[in-house]
Design a protein around this motif. Structure first.
Motif, mmCIF file in Angstrom:
data_model
loop_
_atom_site.group_PDB
_atom_site.id
_atom_site.type_symbol
_atom_site.label_atom_id
_atom_site.label_comp_id
_atom_site.label_asym_id
_atom_site.label_seq_id
_atom_site.Cartn_x
_atom_site.Cartn_y
_atom_site.Cartn_z
ATOM 1 N N THR A 208 -41.607 -82.704 45.913
ATOM 2 C CA THR A 208 -42.365 -83.936 46.117
ATOM 3 C C THR A 208 -43.837 -83.710 45.771
ATOM 4 O OG1 THR A 208 -40.871 -84.786 47.807
ATOM 5 C CG2 THR A 208 -43.122 -85.621 47.837
ATOM 6 N N ALA A 209 -44.361 -82.562 46.180
ATOM 7 C CA ALA A 209 -45.751 -82.242 45.850
ATOM 8 C C ALA A 209 -45.953 -82.207 44.337
ATOM 9 C CB ALA A 209 -46.154 -80.910 46.462
ATOM 10 N N LEU A 210 -44.994 -81.668 43.615
ATOM 11 C CA LEU A 210 -45.096 -81.563 42.159
ATOM 12 C C LEU A 210 -45.075 -82.930 41.482
ATOM 13 C CD1 LEU A 210 -42.703 -78.522 41.652
ATOM 14 C CD2 LEU A 210 -45.131 -78.551 41.065
ATOM 15 N N SER A 211 -44.361 -83.880 42.056
ATOM 16 C CA SER A 211 -44.201 -85.189 41.416
ATOM 17 C C SER A 211 -45.139 -86.255 41.975
ATOM 18 C CB SER A 211 -42.750 -85.665 41.571
ATOM 19 O OG SER A 211 -42.394 -85.815 42.942
ATOM 20 N N THR A 212 -45.860 -85.958 43.038
ATOM 21 C CA THR A 212 -46.762 -86.937 43.648
ATOM 22 C C THR A 212 -48.105 -86.954 42.922
ATOM 23 O OG1 THR A 212 -45.759 -86.685 45.839
ATOM 24 C CG2 THR A 212 -47.973 -87.601 45.761
ATOM 25 N N PRO A 213 -48.549 -88.130 42.449
ATOM 26 C CA PRO A 213 -49.870 -88.207 41.818
ATOM 27 C C PRO A 213 -50.954 -87.739 42.787
ATOM 28 C CG PRO A 213 -48.618 -90.202 41.376
ATOM 29 C CD PRO A 213 -47.849 -89.423 42.398
ATOM 30 N N PHE A 214 -51.951 -87.058 42.258
ATOM 31 C CA PHE A 214 -52.975 -86.480 43.127
ATOM 32 C C PHE A 214 -53.654 -87.522 44.009
ATOM 33 C CE2 PHE A 214 -55.435 -87.862 39.500
ATOM 34 C CZ PHE A 214 -56.610 -88.331 40.059
ATOM 35 N N GLY A 215 -53.787 -88.756 43.523
ATOM 36 C CA GLY A 215 -54.428 -89.800 44.304
ATOM 37 C C GLY A 215 -53.598 -90.288 45.469
ATOM 38 N N ASN A 216 -52.323 -89.918 45.489
ATOM 39 C CA ASN A 216 -51.441 -90.301 46.596
ATOM 40 C C ASN A 216 -51.073 -89.126 47.484
ATOM 41 O OD1 ASN A 216 -50.275 -92.185 44.020
ATOM 42 N ND2 ASN A 216 -50.858 -93.247 45.890
ATOM 43 N N GLY A 217 -51.658 -87.971 47.213
ATOM 44 C CA GLY A 217 -51.310 -86.776 47.975
ATOM 45 C C GLY A 217 -51.628 -86.876 49.459
ATOM 46 N N GLY A 218 -52.622 -87.695 49.805
ATOM 47 C CA GLY A 218 -52.994 -87.846 51.208
ATOM 48 C C GLY A 218 -52.463 -89.099 51.863
ATOM 49 N N ASP A 219 -51.575 -89.825 51.183
ATOM 50 C CA ASP A 219 -51.052 -91.064 51.753
ATOM 51 C C ASP A 219 -50.365 -90.837 53.097
ATOM 52 O OD1 ASP A 219 -51.988 -92.276 49.488
ATOM 53 O OD2 ASP A 219 -50.021 -92.943 48.747
ATOM 54 N N CYS A 220 -49.755 -89.656 53.261
ATOM 55 C CA CYS A 220 -49.011 -89.383 54.486
ATOM 56 C C CYS A 220 -49.907 -89.290 55.717
ATOM 57 C CB CYS A 220 -48.179 -88.109 54.341
ATOM 58 S SG CYS A 220 -49.074 -86.678 53.674
ATOM 59 N N LEU A 221 -51.223 -89.228 55.528
ATOM 60 C CA LEU A 221 -52.146 -89.251 56.660
ATOM 61 C C LEU A 221 -52.110 -90.592 57.387
ATOM 62 C CD1 LEU A 221 -55.357 -87.688 55.024
ATOM 63 C CD2 LEU A 221 -53.807 -86.535 56.610
#
Length: 440
Positions: A264-277
């Motif tokens: 998931t980390a590999l396929s998640t755009p960097f701008g959405n990496g913190g959405d889970c916060l």
């Protein structure tokens, strides 16, 4: 929005925006803005930079006092494909008077070709050191010649979190590496993946992981090791660099630590990496990213939820054996030696000039003489205070490396997160690229 230099490689060319500013001051007036020389200079100056839209407006506002005081006509060209445009103009023997420089690697090439000029007799570098960390001066120096100033900077090594979620879970912001590591373990043991990670960025996928490695090398092994590493004299397979990869991999390559697991980390755009916060309940509690992420992505992604200082905030990544800060920035150089170019360069490094863009938001200055009250909110003030008070500042290593090395670094991050057991081979492959890229 400020974004990392790495990411700027993704931006496609936009239409050239040309603007001519008519000076407002009468010809007979005295120059009052810093950089002025007494009587108004008059004449013209051509400026090429990457800033368009809001950033262009902010830059032009930044130089307007100088324009007014010096009665100079400004021909400004903004283009996101700065590297291509600048190179083409240099090859056509049509350089601008002053221009943005894509990164320190390009700056070094321009300097050694004689394209960007030495500023040693334009600004007082020793006096600059009173307001600028030596790391910024070093980053603007090539072969002993000071050739590049920083208009604004981007701070890296920031750990973002949701204060409301932290408080509800009983977590506290760590103050050193031991408490930082303990916090990560506590979050995992409580049943939530600690980290949100996004490594996807099109052709530049992997760059967010390189920022991790850079932060870890500096904090674990110190600035001397960091400088030898990006300079090509310390192998990637050295114990210091391997240790940094292992620390990153402990969290980013283990499904117990990263939201959704490594794939998931590999396929998640960097701008959405913190959405889970911002999910309820939180999918993660920590996110590593630069200073642009809050205004640039958290707020647009969650306009009804993300509020600086309330539902998102940051703390600097704590030091391990060493304390320091990593950053990138917007470089500027002089390509023609004219009175107008000299005067503008002198003005741009002053706290008066730097405070203008800072006050409009979306910019951090490396000039410690700019009063923190000039920043528009507490979060941006805290970011600025951190970079200005850091004892050691180092420029983004990946942007200092030759392009071939930097590209291999991106790919190695992706390979390692997907195949953490292959670390020794990955580092050995990077050693081979290093030897070729640096000619060693």
């Amino acid at each position: 929005m400020e974004k990392p230099v790495k990411r700027s490689r993704l931006i496609t060319p936009l239409a050239i925006l040309a603007i001519v500013l008519a000076a407002c001051a009468p010809a007979a007036s005295e120059s009052t803005a810093p950089g002025g020389s007494g009587a108004p200079l008059g004449g013209k100056i051509s400026i090429l930079a990457t800033w368009v839209d809001t950033e262009q407006e902010n830059f032009l506002a930044m130089i307007q006092p100088w324009v007014d005081a010096n009665n100079v006509e400004v021909e400004y060209e903004g283009n996101r494909d700065l590297a291509t445009i600048l190179t083409t103009r240099l090859e056509g023997n049509d350089p601008p008077d002053v221009a943005g420089i894509p990164n320190p690697g390009a700056m070094a090439e321009f300097a050694r070709n004689g394209d960007v000029l030495d500023l040693g007799d334009v600004v007082d570098v020793d006096a600059m050191a009173d307001n600028y960390n030596q790391g910024w001066i070093d980053a603007g120096t090539v072969d002993g010649n000071f050739v590049g100033i920083f208009i604004k900077v981007a701070v890296k090594g920031l750990i973002w979190y949701n204060p409301e979620a932290f408080t509800a879970a009983g977590y506290e912001v760590p103050t050193d590496w031991a408490s930082f590591d303990a916090l990560v373990e506590k979050i995992k043991d409580d049943g939530t993946t600690p980290w949100g990670v996004g490594l996807e960025s099109g052709g530049d996928s992997g760059w967010p992981g390189t920022d991790w490695i850079e932060d870890l090398v500096l904090r674990q092994s110190g600035p001397e090791v960091y400088d030898k590493w990006w300079g090509g004299t310390l192998k990637w397979s050295s114990p210091e660099i391997k240790k940094a990869f292992e620390a990153f991999g402990k969290w980013a390559a283990d499904p117990a630590y990263v939201f959704g697991g490594p794939n998931t980390a590999l396929s998640t755009p960097f701008g959405n990496g913190g959405d889970c916060l911002f999910s309820d309940p939180p999918g993660c509690y920590l996110h590593h990213q630069g200073d642009f992420i809050g205004k640039g992505f958290f707020e647009p992604n969650f306009p009804d939820v993300a509020v600086a200082g309330e539902t998102y905030d940051f703390f600097p990544m704590p030091g391990d054996a060493f304390n320091g800060a990593t950053a990138s920035g917007d470089l500027f150089g002089m390509f023609k030696d004219t009175p107008q170019a000299r005067s503008l360069i002198q003005y741009l490094i002053t706290p008066e000039a730097q405070a203008i863009w800072v006050g409009k938001g979306g910019a951090t200055t490396a000039n410690s003489a700019v009063d923190l009250s000039k920043y528009p909110d507490d979060t941006s003030r805290a970011i600025a205070e951190g970079i200005q008070s850091a004892e050691v500042v180092r420029y983004d290593a990946g942007d200092l490396m030759p392009a071939q090395m930097s590209r291999a670094f991106f790919g190695a991050i992706l390979d390692y997160v997907q195949n953490p057991g292959n670390l020794d081979q990955i580092l050995a492959d990077l050693d081979e690229v290093q030897a070729e890229a640096y000619g060693t």
